[in-house]
Design a protein around this motif. Structure first.
Motif, mmCIF file in Angstrom:
data_model
loop_
_atom_site.group_PDB
_atom_site.id
_atom_site.type_symbol
_atom_site.label_atom_id
_atom_site.label_comp_id
_atom_site.label_asym_id
_atom_site.label_seq_id
_atom_site.Cartn_x
_atom_site.Cartn_y
_atom_site.Cartn_z
ATOM 1 N N TYR A 63 0.815 -1.213 0.000
ATOM 2 C CA TYR A 63 0.000 0.000 0.000
ATOM 3 C C TYR A 63 0.853 1.270 0.000
ATOM 4 C CZ TYR A 63 -3.213 -3.614 1.589
ATOM 5 O OH TYR A 63 -3.944 -4.758 1.685
ATOM 6 N N SER A 64 2.185 1.070 -0.056
ATOM 7 C CA SER A 64 3.100 2.205 0.056
ATOM 8 C C SER A 64 3.054 3.126 -1.153
ATOM 9 C CB SER A 64 4.535 1.697 0.258
ATOM 10 O OG SER A 64 4.939 0.906 -0.853
ATOM 11 N N SER A 65 2.481 2.627 -2.266
ATOM 12 C CA SER A 65 2.432 3.444 -3.472
ATOM 13 C C SER A 65 1.538 4.669 -3.303
ATOM 14 C CB SER A 65 1.928 2.608 -4.651
ATOM 15 O OG SER A 65 0.620 2.129 -4.418
ATOM 16 N N LYS A 66 0.730 4.671 -2.263
ATOM 17 C CA LYS A 66 -0.131 5.825 -2.028
ATOM 18 C C LYS A 66 0.650 7.017 -1.464
ATOM 19 C CE LYS A 66 -4.280 3.033 -1.198
ATOM 20 N NZ LYS A 66 -5.371 2.683 -0.258
ATOM 21 N N ILE A 67 1.814 6.724 -0.837
ATOM 22 C CA ILE A 67 2.567 7.807 -0.194
ATOM 23 C C ILE A 67 4.036 7.838 -0.629
ATOM 24 C CG2 ILE A 67 1.082 7.954 1.843
ATOM 25 C CD1 ILE A 67 3.075 6.158 3.310
ATOM 26 N N CYS A 68 4.336 7.214 -1.760
ATOM 27 C CA CYS A 68 5.708 7.212 -2.317
ATOM 28 C C CYS A 68 6.736 6.648 -1.334
ATOM 29 C CB CYS A 68 6.127 8.633 -2.706
ATOM 30 S SG CYS A 68 4.982 9.497 -3.777
ATOM 31 N N ALA A 69 6.353 5.628 -0.571
ATOM 32 C CA ALA A 69 7.248 5.117 0.463
ATOM 33 C C ALA A 69 7.830 3.744 0.162
ATOM 34 C CB ALA A 69 6.505 5.066 1.811
ATOM 35 N N GLY A 70 7.508 3.176 -0.995
ATOM 36 C CA GLY A 70 7.935 1.814 -1.289
ATOM 37 C C GLY A 70 9.431 1.626 -1.249
ATOM 38 N N GLU A 71 10.166 2.504 -1.919
ATOM 39 C CA GLU A 71 11.627 2.381 -1.966
ATOM 40 C C GLU A 71 12.248 2.561 -0.586
ATOM 41 O OE1 GLU A 71 10.370 4.495 -5.850
ATOM 42 O OE2 GLU A 71 9.728 4.371 -3.766
ATOM 43 N N LEU A 72 11.703 3.504 0.170
ATOM 44 C CA LEU A 72 12.228 3.750 1.524
ATOM 45 C C LEU A 72 11.987 2.545 2.428
ATOM 46 C CD1 LEU A 72 11.059 7.452 1.991
ATOM 47 C CD2 LEU A 72 13.402 6.639 1.597
ATOM 48 N N TYR A 96 7.752 3.872 -15.142
ATOM 49 C CA TYR A 96 7.303 5.240 -14.876
ATOM 50 C C TYR A 96 5.949 5.536 -15.523
ATOM 51 C CZ TYR A 96 7.474 10.359 -14.476
ATOM 52 O OH TYR A 96 7.189 11.668 -14.194
ATOM 53 N N ASP A 97 5.837 5.268 -16.826
ATOM 54 C CA ASP A 97 4.601 5.598 -17.548
ATOM 55 C C ASP A 97 3.414 4.805 -17.013
ATOM 56 O OD1 ASP A 97 5.914 7.430 -19.197
ATOM 57 O OD2 ASP A 97 6.499 5.853 -20.608
ATOM 58 N N TYR A 98 3.637 3.503 -16.759
ATOM 59 C CA TYR A 98 2.557 2.665 -16.226
ATOM 60 C C TYR A 98 2.124 3.163 -14.842
ATOM 61 C CZ TYR A 98 0.212 -1.309 -14.062
ATOM 62 O OH TYR A 98 -0.685 -2.094 -13.400
ATOM 63 N N ASP A 99 3.107 3.440 -13.980
ATOM 64 C CA ASP A 99 2.794 3.905 -12.621
ATOM 65 C C ASP A 99 2.060 5.237 -12.654
ATOM 66 O OD1 ASP A 99 4.032 1.676 -11.602
ATOM 67 O OD2 ASP A 99 5.927 2.668 -11.167
ATOM 68 N N CYS A 150 10.143 7.923 -8.017
ATOM 69 C CA CYS A 150 10.385 8.346 -9.404
ATOM 70 C C CYS A 150 9.236 9.200 -9.934
ATOM 71 C CB CYS A 150 10.596 7.122 -10.299
ATOM 72 S SG CYS A 150 12.168 6.280 -10.017
ATOM 73 N N THR A 151 7.998 8.779 -9.700
ATOM 74 C CA THR A 151 6.869 9.577 -10.189
ATOM 75 C C THR A 151 6.711 10.852 -9.372
ATOM 76 O OG1 THR A 151 5.311 8.340 -8.788
ATOM 77 C CG2 THR A 151 5.645 7.556 -11.047
ATOM 78 N N ALA A 152 7.036 10.773 -8.087
ATOM 79 C CA ALA A 152 6.896 11.946 -7.224
ATOM 80 C C ALA A 152 7.868 13.053 -7.607
ATOM 81 C CB ALA A 152 7.113 11.553 -5.760
ATOM 82 N N ILE A 153 9.021 12.657 -8.115
ATOM 83 C CA ILE A 153 10.050 13.653 -8.435
ATOM 84 C C ILE A 153 9.749 14.387 -9.739
ATOM 85 C CG2 ILE A 153 11.692 12.316 -9.806
ATOM 86 C CD1 ILE A 153 13.869 13.354 -7.826
ATOM 87 N N GLY A 154 8.787 13.863 -10.514
ATOM 88 C CA GLY A 154 8.246 14.656 -11.599
ATOM 89 C C GLY A 154 8.554 14.235 -13.016
ATOM 90 N N THR A 155 9.789 13.855 -13.312
ATOM 91 C CA THR A 155 10.157 13.468 -14.675
ATOM 92 C C THR A 155 11.136 12.301 -14.635
ATOM 93 O OG1 THR A 155 12.097 14.928 -14.826
ATOM 94 C CG2 THR A 155 9.958 15.881 -15.427
ATOM 95 N N LYS A 156 11.269 11.609 -15.775
ATOM 96 C CA LYS A 156 12.222 10.511 -15.865
ATOM 97 C C LYS A 156 13.656 11.013 -15.715
ATOM 98 C CE LYS A 156 9.305 7.738 -18.946
ATOM 99 N NZ LYS A 156 9.209 7.120 -20.286
ATOM 100 N N LYS A 157 13.909 12.210 -16.214
ATOM 101 C CA LYS A 157 15.251 12.783 -16.108
ATOM 102 C C LYS A 157 15.628 13.014 -14.648
ATOM 103 C CE LYS A 157 18.126 16.532 -17.937
ATOM 104 N NZ LYS A 157 18.134 17.733 -18.824
ATOM 105 N N ARG A 158 14.684 13.543 -13.876
ATOM 106 C CA ARG A 158 14.931 13.756 -12.446
ATOM 107 C C ARG A 158 15.046 12.428 -11.705
ATOM 108 N NH1 ARG A 158 10.379 18.453 -11.300
ATOM 109 N NH2 ARG A 158 11.385 20.125 -12.513
ATOM 110 N N ALA A 159 14.252 11.437 -12.133
ATOM 111 C CA ALA A 159 14.323 10.119 -11.511
ATOM 112 C C ALA A 159 15.704 9.503 -11.717
ATOM 113 C CB ALA A 159 13.250 9.205 -12.091
#
Length: 355
Positions: free
Chosen positions: A159-168, A221-224, A233-242
């Motif tokens: 359920y971490s995808s709701k708050i961008c916490a999965g990687e952490l 990225y696109d699917y997410d 990655c999606t929270a940071i805004g772009t693939k370049k920033r990711a």
């Protein structure tokens, strides 16, 4: 005799292959690598040899428990993602994860029923829980604290995808929690300067694990984005920033190693972990940049990129564009950890200061 052994091994591989695919066993190096570091560090402790038979058993048990929890977490993630689509009224044979089309393949095609998946989850997590009970009996309250935090994070991960916490969450589990839990389970030591050094080191390991997750998420990225799945990655805004985020994680991990060597907390030989993985890290960043900007590339595994198992199958099913980069990211973390583990084993001389 050799032919019989080879045949038996081939039969074993064939028999276990579906389970490995179901639980994404190819990612096991991610959890095994941090375990090697903690086990190597613990093995040079005089406490490790205070009761050798018990310590050998606990070493094996921690290894098995880590594997079971990791595979269980992988499978739980796929199971919940499948259930989400089923709850929307989509039939099992129509469940689709678009670019991640190989995700949960053996659940979608019915090789494993949802009932069987739940049984496998119960077994995997059951082994992890029973292992935690055993270590609690040996070492007291600190083990259930670590196990409880790890368990909560494992349950929260889907359920971490709701708050961008999965990687952490993954970086915390396979970094500080796994390494300190293993170290305590093998030595019984919870405090002191050596435990503190390992704790600092575990953040570098956790970051290298996050690199794998973020590389995965950049490619999804696109699917997410289209499915409102929130990652760093999606929270940071772009693939370049990711991509810049992944580079930053690698650099910070390297800086932690440099700090530990410069302050003489570990031997300067620990810098070898950077020397051996830096070329791979550059290769990964270039390849991920190509993913963002260049199409129709050829992917050719090379020995210096590390193992890329089942490549023929991957090519046949046309997802080498994904697995090539995934394998490089995974191999970076594994080589990084194994190099550190070997160096710690041969260079660290433990002297405990009890607090």
């Amino acid at each position: 005799m050799f032919k019989k052994i080879k045949k038996a091994y081939g039969n074993f591989q064939t028999a276990i292959a579906p389970f490995i695919e179901l639980t994404r066993g190819y990612s096991l190096l991610t959890s095994m690598a941090p375990w090697f570091v903690a086990a190597a560090y613990a093995s040079v402790s005089p406490h490790f040899y205070s009761d050798t038979p018990t310590k050998l058993f606990t070493t094996l048990l921690t290894f098995v428990a880590v594997i079971c929890i990791h595979l269980g977490s992988n499978l739980l993630d796929d199971y919940i993602d499948v259930k989400k689509q089923l709850n929307k009224g989509i039939s099992l044979n129509e469940v689709n994860f678009k670019k991640a089309r190989n995700k949960a393949r053996l659940i979608k095609d019915g090789t494993f029923s949802l009932k069987q998946v739940k049984i496998i989850l119960a077994v995997l997590f059951g082994i992890g829980i029973l292992s935690g009970v055993y270590f609690t009996i040996l070492y007291g309250w600190i083990i259930p604290v670590i196990a409880t935090v790890t368990g909560i994070l494992c349950l929260l991960y889907p359920y971490s995808s709701k708050i961008c916490a999965g990687e952490l969450i993954v970086g915390t589990i396979f970094g500080p929690l796994l390494m300190m839990g293993t170290y305590i389970a093998l030595t019984g030591i919870t405090t002191g300067s050596n435990a503190q050094k390992l704790f600092v080191l575990s953040f570098a390991i956790g970051l290298m694990i996050m690199v794998l997750l973020d590389a995965h998420n950049l490619m999804d990225y696109d699917y997410d984005k289209s499915n409102s799945k929130h990652t760093l990655c999606t929270a940071i805004g772009t693939k370049k920033r990711a991509l810049a985020l992944i580079a930053a994680e690698i650099i910070i991990a390297y800086l932690i190693i440099i700090y530990l060597a410069a302050t003489k907390q570990f031997s300067y030989w620990i810098l070898l972990s950077i020397a051996l993985t830096a070329p791979l890290s550059v290769k990964l960043l270039i390849s991920l940049n190509d993913y963002n900007n260049v199409k129709d590339l050829k992917f050719i595994p090379k020995w210096y990129l590390g193992p890329m198992e089942n490549w023929d199958i991957i090519q046949k099913e046309s997802y080498e564009y994904f697995m090539y980069r995934f394998y490089i990211a995974r191999n970076i973390g594994f080589i990084f950890c194994v190099t550190i583990a070997i160096i710690l084993f041969f260079t660290v001389k433990i002297t405990y200061f009890y607090i």
